[in-house]
Enzyme design. Structure first.
Site, mmCIF file in Angstrom:
data_model
loop_
_atom_site.group_PDB
_atom_site.id
_atom_site.type_symbol
_atom_site.label_atom_id
_atom_site.label_comp_id
_atom_site.label_asym_id
_atom_site.label_seq_id
_atom_site.Cartn_x
_atom_site.Cartn_y
_atom_site.Cartn_z
ATOM 1 N N ASP A 13 -11.280 15.854 2.534
ATOM 2 C CA ASP A 13 -10.488 17.078 2.552
ATOM 3 C C ASP A 13 -9.562 17.004 3.766
ATOM 4 O OD1 ASP A 13 -9.845 19.945 2.064
ATOM 5 O OD2 ASP A 13 -10.949 20.217 3.939
ATOM 6 N N ASP A 15 -7.450 20.147 5.387
ATOM 7 C CA ASP A 15 -7.410 21.320 6.258
ATOM 8 C C ASP A 15 -8.793 21.658 6.798
ATOM 9 O OD1 ASP A 15 -4.616 21.835 5.797
ATOM 10 O OD2 ASP A 15 -5.175 22.551 3.816
#
Length: 224
Positions: A13, A15
């Site tokens: 991922d 953010d």
């Protein structure tokens, strides 16, 4: 003695996991909420953190009783977030070292994000595009997180299988997406607690993640 599972790829991922943008996204959402007469709090976290722009825009639209259109809110969110990322994007401690260690070990990496492509590209430039084989952004799969589509797409693009990959995530939304795709998860919680579970390891930061931990998680998941 059973043979060890082979780790083919690690799917990251973006953010709040590799770069410190989860706080920037919250700030962008809070700034946009204020223009609608709203103040965000703990109850709003599930509909903001780890969510795509469209989801948060729809949520703010409902919460403000349609003060402005969803399209206008989405545009405001996107503009403010891009502005903040361009000014303040910073790799989290251990991120570059982990990525480079995986590259040295010959393990492929992918970036799997719920942010739009132009934000993903900003971060790829900051982290170094050479560190990733492929990347997926919001709108590039039929559904985004928490649906499994982004992780399934990344696994396919890398020519791997879900049970040979590990995802690294920081939100319950992202964890749900990876696990729905059949991928084991290392969770590095940002603002929302995440509990350990079968096929899931929880650590304090990327500084706690190394090849030994990733291989152990894959082996434990395969043996379960």
């Amino acid at each position: 003695m059973p043979s060890r599972a082979t780790l083919q790829a690690v799917l990251f991922d973006m953010d709040g996991t590799l770069v410190d943008t989860e706080g920037l996204w919250w700030q962008a959402a809070a700034d946009e909420a204020r223009t609608l007469g709203l103040t965000l709090g703990d109850d709003d976290v599930p509909d903001v953190l780890g969510q795509a722009v469209a989801h948060t825009a729809a949520y703010l639209f409902r919460a403000s009783n349609g003060t402005r259109s969803e399209a206008s809110i989405a545009s405001g969110l996107d503009h403010r977030f891009v502005e903040l990322v361009a000014q303040q994007v910073v790799p989290l401690p251990g991120a570059l070292e982990l990525l480079d260690g995986l590259a040295d070990a010959g393990i492929a990496t992918a970036l799997v994000s719920a942010s739009p492509r132009h934000v993903v590209d900003l971060v790829l430039d900051a982290l170094g595009r050479r560190r990733f084989v492929t990347s997926f952004a919001a709108g590039e799969t039929p559904l985004t997180k928490p649906a499994p589509d982004p992780y399934l797409a990344a696994v396919s693009a890398l020519g791997a299988t879900p049970d040979s990959c590990i995802a690294v995530e920081d939100t319950p939304t992202g964890v749900a997406s990876a696990e729905a795709a059949g991928v084991a998860v290392v969770a590095v919680p940002s603002l929302t607690p995440i509990l350990p579970a079968p096929g899931r390891a929880v650590v304090r930061s990327l500084l706690d993640v190394d090849l030994a931990l990733l291989q152990r998680l894959l082996d434990d998941t395969a043996a379960a």
